[in-house]
Scaffold this active site. Sequence first.
Site, short mmCIF file in Angstrom:
data_model
loop_
_atom_site.label_atom_id
_atom_site.label_comp_id
_atom_site.label_asym_id
_atom_site.label_seq_id
_atom_site.Cartn_x
_atom_site.Cartn_y
_atom_site.Cartn_z
N CYS A 1 -65.54 20.84 22.24
CA CYS A 1 -66.67 21.68 21.78
C CYS A 1 -67.85 20.80 21.39
O CYS A 1 -69.01 21.14 21.67
CB CYS A 1 -66.26 22.54 20.59
SG CYS A 1 -64.98 23.75 20.95
N CYS B 1 -63.17 20.89 17.06
CA CYS B 1 -62.79 20.81 18.48
C CYS B 1 -63.59 19.72 19.19
O CYS B 1 -64.82 19.82 19.32
CB CYS B 1 -63.03 22.18 19.11
SG CYS B 1 -63.01 22.22 20.90
#
Length: 106
Positions: A33, A30
């Site tokens: 992230c 991600c």
Amino acid sequence: MLQELNNDNFDTTLGQVPGVYAVRFWAEWCGPCRVMSPIFKDVARDMQDRAHFGEVDIDQAPELAGRFGVQSIPTVVLFKDGQVIDRMTGAAPKPNVLRFINNHLD
């Protein structure tokens, strides 16, 4: 201190820690992230005397993501005395994360 949380230690860890516990749900693949990772680590270091911090890799513990209704990542779920009290989804700058957590401290 930032603790790695998983299916084996999640309930035990949060059950033993009074006060506010911020848990970041994330995944290696991600992009947002990865942006949020150093920010969350900085916040954990700066606030270590006022709150507790942990991370859940949703690829390693998808059950926990499902259990807490995490549908997009990164998501920070705030717990107080083991109960969910708030959540923040998406990457955010450090001042926003600090404010989010500070709003729930006594």
